[in-house]
Enzyme design. Structure first.
Site, mmCIF file in Angstrom:
data_model
loop_
_atom_site.group_PDB
_atom_site.id
_atom_site.type_symbol
_atom_site.label_atom_id
_atom_site.label_comp_id
_atom_site.label_asym_id
_atom_site.label_seq_id
_atom_site.Cartn_x
_atom_site.Cartn_y
_atom_site.Cartn_z
ATOM 1 N N GLU A 234 -53.080 56.374 -24.442
ATOM 2 C CA GLU A 234 -52.931 54.922 -24.562
ATOM 3 C C GLU A 234 -54.200 54.293 -25.133
ATOM 4 O O GLU A 234 -55.316 54.593 -24.674
ATOM 5 C CB GLU A 234 -52.623 54.325 -23.186
ATOM 6 C CG GLU A 234 -52.462 52.818 -23.176
ATOM 7 C CD GLU A 234 -52.298 52.259 -21.765
ATOM 8 O OE1 GLU A 234 -51.812 51.119 -21.648
ATOM 9 O OE2 GLU A 234 -52.663 52.952 -20.791
ATOM 10 N N CYS B 240 -48.112 54.085 -19.856
ATOM 11 C CA CYS B 240 -48.916 54.058 -18.636
ATOM 12 C C CYS B 240 -48.168 53.507 -17.417
ATOM 13 O O CYS B 240 -47.331 54.190 -16.859
ATOM 14 C CB CYS B 240 -50.220 53.317 -18.892
ATOM 15 S SG CYS B 240 -51.522 53.754 -17.699
ATOM 16 N N LYS C 233 -45.031 47.628 -24.130
ATOM 17 C CA LYS C 233 -45.162 47.947 -22.709
ATOM 18 C C LYS C 233 -44.507 46.870 -21.845
ATOM 19 O O LYS C 233 -44.811 45.682 -21.962
ATOM 20 C CB LYS C 233 -46.645 48.084 -22.358
ATOM 21 C CG LYS C 233 -46.948 48.579 -20.954
ATOM 22 C CD LYS C 233 -48.439 48.842 -20.842
ATOM 23 C CE LYS C 233 -48.845 49.383 -19.484
ATOM 24 N NZ LYS C 233 -50.290 49.687 -19.436
#
Length: 289
Positions: free
Chosen positions: A43, A153, A116
């Site tokens: 990331e 993540c 995300k």
């Protein structure tokens, strides 16, 4: 194509953006040299993990997808090496800023992007200051080698994300990440919890999973994070097939037979026996239907 090789790159990131890009390319080439066809980088690998502190000057790291140095560079690399590269980047779109992933196919084409969805907010991980919650939903892309789904993540802690991607046809789950120690409590080590969560999602969905993390210690004023490393590739039963150490820069690879995995998912009946009509609670915040 029935058999594919997937890879995870584990690397450290510095203040020098060009150095980070060069190092990432080095490891991508190393992975491709080992036969990898789908290669996952960590990331936000272009920069240090700037989210440790709330600083407006870091907004300048953001760029449009078409202007991002990493995306432009790795489109060329993907085309040359004929590999699939999901590239994490800080996206600027008009007045919105996202933590995004550009999906680059083996001919250098950008198939799309994922933003995300779950944005953390805590000491050392001040992401709500930097990122707008993603609006793409959980996506699946048909690449040259496999149908892939990807989260970023914090997304990996939410089983709904993995299930949504596999329901949409994902044959491989990918999670670039930046996770490490807690700046306010050095005794707290969530490495095992982090891995177990994702192993469970691979097992529950009978779908292999690749997690790529960074390594090293990064300091921002009085905040310090030592990243866990420990990148891994899990099989379709949640078993860890290969795992990196906590400090080394490296590449992990694993081979999967997609046709065999599809047959296994059918035989287990996990998706046949689902009861979506009973899951309405999942679309509420308070559990009340």
């Amino acid at each position: 194509m029935n058999s594919i090789i997937a890879a995870a790159v584990q690397m450290r990131c510095t203040l020098d953006r060009q150095s980070n890009l060069a190092q990432a390319e080095y490891w991508v080439r190393e992975a491709a040299g080992r036969g990898a066809q789908i290669i996952l980088l960590p990331e936000l690998f272009e920069t240090p993990y700037f989210c440790q502190k709330e600083k407006t000057e870091y907004y300048t790291y953001a760029s449009a997808l078409e202007d991002n140095p990493g995306v432009r560079r790795f489109r060329q690399v993907a085309r040359e090496l004929e590999v699939v590269l999901p590239v994490s980047f800080y996206e600027k779109k008009n007045q919105a800023l996202y933590n995004s992933l550009a999906i680059i196919d083996a001919d250098g084409t950008v198939l799309g992007k994922y933003r995300k969805s779950h944005i953390p907010d805590g000491p050392g991980y001040e992401e709500k200051f930097y990122f707008t919650p993603g609006d793409t939903g959980f996506c699946v892309w048909q690449t040259r080698y496999a149908r892939i789904g990807a989260g970023i993540c914090w997304d990996q802690w939410f089983p709904e994300a993995a299930r949504a991607m596999v329901l949409s046809g994902a044959e491989l789950l990918l999670y670039p990440t930046a996770i490490g120690s807690e700046p306010e409590d050095a005794s707290l080590d969530s490495k095992d919890h982090w891995q177990i969560c994702m192993q469970g999602q691979a097992a529950a969905n009978l779908t292999p999973l690749v997690a790529a993390n960074r390594v090293g210690t990064e300091q921002e004023d009085d905040s310090q994070i030592t990243f866990y490393g420990s990148s891994f590739i899990a099989g379709a039963q949640g078993n860890i097939l290969t795992q990196a150490g906590r400090a080394d820069e490296t590449v992990l690879t694993a081979r999967f037979n997609l046709a065999q995995l599809e047959k296994q998912r059918r035989e287990w009946g996990v998706f046949r026996d689902r009861r979506p009509d009973l899951y309405r609670t999942l679309i509420t915040h308070d559990g009340e239907q």
